[in-house]
Scaffold this motif. Structure first.
Motif, PDB file in Angstrom:
ATOM      1  N   SER A  95       0.954  -1.137   0.140  1.00 51.69           N
ATOM      2  CA  SER A  95      -0.051   0.104  -0.065  1.00 51.69           C
ATOM      3  C   SER A  95       0.579   1.109  -0.104  1.00 51.69           C
ATOM      4  N   ALA A  96       0.463   2.346  -0.664  1.00 52.29           N
ATOM      5  CA  ALA A  96       1.030   3.506  -0.587  1.00 52.29           C
ATOM      6  C   ALA A  96      -0.107   4.798  -0.161  1.00 52.29           C
ATOM      7  N   PRO A  97       0.602   5.564   0.612  1.00 51.12           N
ATOM      8  CA  PRO A  97      -0.336   6.866   0.778  1.00 51.12           C
ATOM      9  C   PRO A  97      -0.647   7.446  -0.419  1.00 51.12           C
ATOM     10  N   SER A  98      -1.553   8.295  -0.248  1.00 52.76           N
ATOM     11  CA  SER A  98      -1.787   9.026  -1.604  1.00 52.76           C
ATOM     12  C   SER A  98      -2.348  10.480  -0.959  1.00 52.76           C
ATOM     13  N   GLU A  99      -2.505  11.602  -1.873  1.00 61.59           N
ATOM     14  CA  GLU A  99      -2.895  12.704  -0.959  1.00 61.59           C
ATOM     15  C   GLU A  99      -4.235  12.755  -0.717  1.00 61.59           C
ATOM     16  N   ARG A 100      -5.116  11.837  -0.807  1.00 65.73           N
ATOM     17  CA  ARG A 100      -6.333  11.542  -0.360  1.00 65.73           C
ATOM     18  C   ARG A 100      -6.653  10.285   0.184  1.00 65.73           C
ATOM     19  N   GLY A 101      -5.507   9.717   0.889  1.00 65.11           N
ATOM     20  CA  GLY A 101      -6.014   8.400   1.641  1.00 65.11           C
ATOM     21  C   GLY A 101      -4.703   7.674   1.198  1.00 65.11           C
ATOM     22  N   LYS A 102      -5.206   6.337   0.508  1.00 66.88           N
ATOM     23  CA  LYS A 102      -4.088   5.329   0.340  1.00 66.88           C
ATOM     24  C   LYS A 102      -4.454   4.645  -0.964  1.00 66.88           C
ATOM     25  N   THR A 103      -3.653   3.791  -1.387  1.00 66.71           N
ATOM     26  CA  THR A 103      -4.029   2.891  -2.447  1.00 66.71           C
ATOM     27  C   THR A 103      -3.494   1.720  -2.012  1.00 66.71           C
ATOM     28  N   VAL A 104      -4.176   0.338  -1.978  1.00 63.42           N
ATOM     29  CA  VAL A 104      -3.784  -0.932  -1.832  1.00 63.42           C
ATOM     30  C   VAL A 104      -3.573  -1.572  -3.159  1.00 63.42           C
ATOM     31  N   TRP A 105      -2.598  -2.174  -3.343  1.00 64.62           N
ATOM     32  CA  TRP A 105      -1.927  -2.646  -4.667  1.00 64.62           C
ATOM     33  C   TRP A 105      -1.584  -4.064  -4.615  1.00 64.62           C
ATOM     34  N   LEU A 106      -1.502  -4.800  -5.752  1.00 57.30           N
ATOM     35  CA  LEU A 106      -1.044  -6.324  -5.666  1.00 57.30           C
ATOM     36  C   LEU A 106      -0.845  -6.448  -7.383  1.00 57.30           C
ATOM     37  N   GLU A 107       0.256  -7.532  -7.553  1.00 57.09           N
ATOM     38  CA  GLU A 107       0.556  -8.006  -8.701  1.00 57.09           C
ATOM     39  C   GLU A 107       0.282  -9.246  -8.834  1.00 57.09           C
ATOM     40  N   VAL A 108       0.084  -9.826 -10.023  1.00 61.15           N
ATOM     41  CA  VAL A 108      -0.200 -11.339 -10.351  1.00 61.15           C
ATOM     42  C   VAL A 108       0.464 -11.547 -11.719  1.00 61.15           C
ATOM     43  N   ARG A 109       1.226 -12.357 -11.843  1.00 59.07           N
ATOM     44  CA  ARG A 109       2.004 -12.665 -13.128  1.00 59.07           C
ATOM     45  C   ARG A 109       0.965 -13.361 -14.150  1.00 59.07           C
ATOM     46  N   ALA A 110       0.943 -13.170 -15.295  1.00 57.60           N
ATOM     47  CA  ALA A 110       0.087 -13.605 -16.205  1.00 57.60           C
ATOM     48  C   ALA A 110       0.624 -15.325 -16.417  1.00 57.60           C
ATOM     49  N   ALA A 111      -0.204 -16.215 -16.564  1.00 56.34           N
ATOM     50  CA  ALA A 111      -0.294 -17.614 -16.712  1.00 56.34           C
ATOM     51  C   ALA A 111       0.339 -17.876 -18.289  1.00 56.34           C
TER      52      ALA A 111
END
Length: 148
Positions: free
Chosen positions: A131-147
């Motif tokens: 997760s990363a803070p943003s100007e108006r809260g935060k963004t939770v992120w994830l990554e998945v590799r393509a099969a």
């Protein structure tokens, strides 16, 4: 491309593609986010999967989207936006909300108890998340590799 030709890789512009869905103040954000993600995965040819592994990865992505949006609903006052960033190699899912509170898995994790499993599911199925803070809260992120 002829009628009998099957495309083997998604047609994406150089650098991939980003799709965004505004979720501020919408009813049923989890279902809307899943439907939006399913459409994007279909357009990017992640769905239907050509192999069992590809199908499983795409279904995991839909579950992961549901988990991130649900967590924003339960713990952050609701999501403001879903962003999907797809390249030929990976998919990044981002859910933004207005809370500055960074997420953390519930510890100790008690698998037999209801609730508290979202980030444990994310940890298990995503290649990486944060997760990363943003100007108006935060963004939770994830990554998945393509099969493949």
């Amino acid at each position: 491309m002829g009628q009998d030709t099957v495309r083997r890789t998604p047609v994406l512009p150089p650098g991939g593609q980003i799709r965004r869905l505004a979720l501020t103040g919408t009813a049923g954000p989890v279902g809307r986010a899943r439907d939006f993600s399913r459409k994007a995965l279909t357009d990017w040819e992640w769905l239907p999967g050509r192999t069992e592994e590809q199908q499983a990865v795409a279904e995991d992505v839909l579950l992961l989207v549901s988990e991130l949006v649900t967590n924003a609903c339960l713990h952050a006052g609701g999501p403001t936006e879903l962003a999907l960033r797809c390249t030929g190699e990976r998919l990044r899912v981002e859910v933004s909300d207005l809370s500055p509170q960074q997420p953390h898995p519930r510890t100790p994790h008690q698998a037999a108890r209801p609730g508290g499993h979202g980030l444990h599911i994310v940890t298990r199925l995503a290649e990486v998340w944060g997760s990363a803070p943003s100007e108006r809260g935060k963004t939770v992120w994830l990554e998945v590799r393509a099969a493949r």
